[in-house]
Design an enzyme around this catalytic site. Structure first.
Site, PDB file in Angstrom:
ATOM      1  N   SER A 130      93.964  86.547  98.549  1.00 58.68           N
ATOM      2  CA  SER A 130      93.967  87.297  99.797  1.00 58.68           C
ATOM      3  C   SER A 130      92.744  88.221  99.863  1.00 58.68           C
ATOM      4  CB  SER A 130      95.287  88.055  99.932  1.00 58.68           C
ATOM      5  OG  SER A 130      95.422  88.642 101.202  1.00 58.68           O
ATOM      6  N   ASP A 133      98.269  79.863 106.588  1.00 57.72           N
ATOM      7  CA  ASP A 133      99.338  80.093 105.616  1.00 57.72           C
ATOM      8  C   ASP A 133     100.262  81.230 106.041  1.00 57.72           C
ATOM      9  OD1 ASP A 133      97.889  82.403 105.178  1.00 57.72           O
ATOM     10  OD2 ASP A 133      97.389  81.973 103.080  1.00 57.72           O
ATOM     11  N   HIS A 145     101.308  82.293 102.422  1.00 52.80           N
ATOM     12  CA  HIS A 145     100.415  83.269 101.795  1.00 52.80           C
ATOM     13  C   HIS A 145     100.978  83.823 100.492  1.00 52.80           C
ATOM     14  CE1 HIS A 145      96.811  85.646 102.085  1.00 52.80           C
ATOM     15  NE2 HIS A 145      97.473  86.752 101.846  1.00 52.80           N
TER      16      HIS A 145
END
Length: 311
Positions: A108, A255, A277
């Site tokens: 991320s 995602d 995610h």
């Protein structure tokens, strides 16, 4: 008679050795030349109440030979600030491990964070791997940026998010730390990402959805991501990620928080894992898709990829 009796014994020992040899090989499957350092994303942590951000991943890598370090930086801040914090920890890890370099893996917002380190100190890392990182920004961040700057709504929302970041930091490290949710938002929206990429273009694709340079200044770049916001009805995070995926325009594959094309950096291992995610770091608590390879296996395979590249 004694000589005859040794033959079955010798055969047994030989067969046992052959059977054991795969186990011996497996013990070094993830043994990279340089240590692996993991860098979390926004609102991330290293460990809270015994629960790893990288759920089950560090132990799986260590089990087969990898030397793994888990870092923690500000939960909420700009990519540059987080990058400087990570750089300090990388320098400490280099001194502690006795190795001159480390392989960085960032999830991320950890993706741009490790890119900063790779850009300013390429001598410290042979590889940079991003997982589900918004290198060209996130549609979700763009959606939130529509809240007028300086407005009461922005102040309330940023205050709430900063408080959440401070709580996560306190539970993880014992200190609330400095939280800057607006800095995170500016780094993760499309305009902020474009400014960051202009300063640190290493590994970024020049086309809309292609691959970037595989190697820049001695650093090998890799990336992968998921493309399925909903993967396991038992996972409580799926509802949030399913909702956030609605912020993506024109059916963009994502995602839940990051578009697949935005996740591309260097060599794209794959951008369509059936993962959202949080699945990308084996969360929540390993509740991922039953119809996709385990996220832990993906990290193990990548460690082996780094090993085979002598990294």
């Amino acid at each position: 008679m004694k000589k005859k009796s040794l033959l079955p014994l010798g055969l047994a020992i030989g067969l046992a050795s052959l059977a054991a040899s795969p186990l011996i090989q497996a013990s070094t499957y993830t043994q990279t030349k340089y240590p692996i350092v993991l860098a979390h994303g926004m609102l991330g942590f290293d460990n809270i109440l015994g629960v790893d951000y990288w759920f089950g991943i560090p132990s799986a890598l260590r089990r087969d030979g990898a030397q793994v370090y888990v870092t923690e930086v500000s939960q909420l801040d700009t990519s540059e600030v987080r990058g400087e914090q990570l750089l300090q920890q990388v320098e400490e890890i280099v001194a502690l491990s006795g190795q001159p370099k480390v392989n960085l893996i960032g999830h991320s917002h950890g993706g741009p964070t490790i890119r900063y380190v790779a850009a300013v100190r390429p001598d410290l890392m042979p590889s940079a791997t991003s997982v589900g990182a918004p290198h060209k920004g996130s549609d979700t961040a763009d959606f939130l940026r529509q809240i007028p700057p300086g407005s009461a709504g922005e102040a309330v929302l940023s205050g709430l998010v900063n408080s959440l970041g401070a709580l996560i930091s306190f539970l993880s490290s014992g200190s609330a730390g400095t939280q800057n949710s607006l800095g995170s938002l500016e780094s993760l929206n499309s305009e902020g990402a474009a400014r960051f990429n202009a300063k640190y273009p290493q590994g970024i694709p020049t086309s809309a959805c292609g691959e970037g340079a595989y190697k820049v200044n001695g650093v090998s770049y890799y990336s992968w991501s998921g493309s399925s916001p909903l993967t396991n009805f038992l996972d409580p995070s799926d509802a949030f990620l399913g909702a956030s995926s609605l912020t993506f325009k024109n059916g963009t594959a994502n995602d839940g928080l990051v578009g697949t094309c935005s996740s591309h950096l260097g060599m794209v291992i794959r951008d369509n894992y059936r993962m959202n995610h949080l699945d990308e770091v084996n969360q929540v608590f390993g509740l991922t898709s039953l119809f996709e390879t385990s996220p832990v296996s993906v990290y193990r395979q990548h460690a082996n990829r780094l090993k085979n590249a002598s990294l």
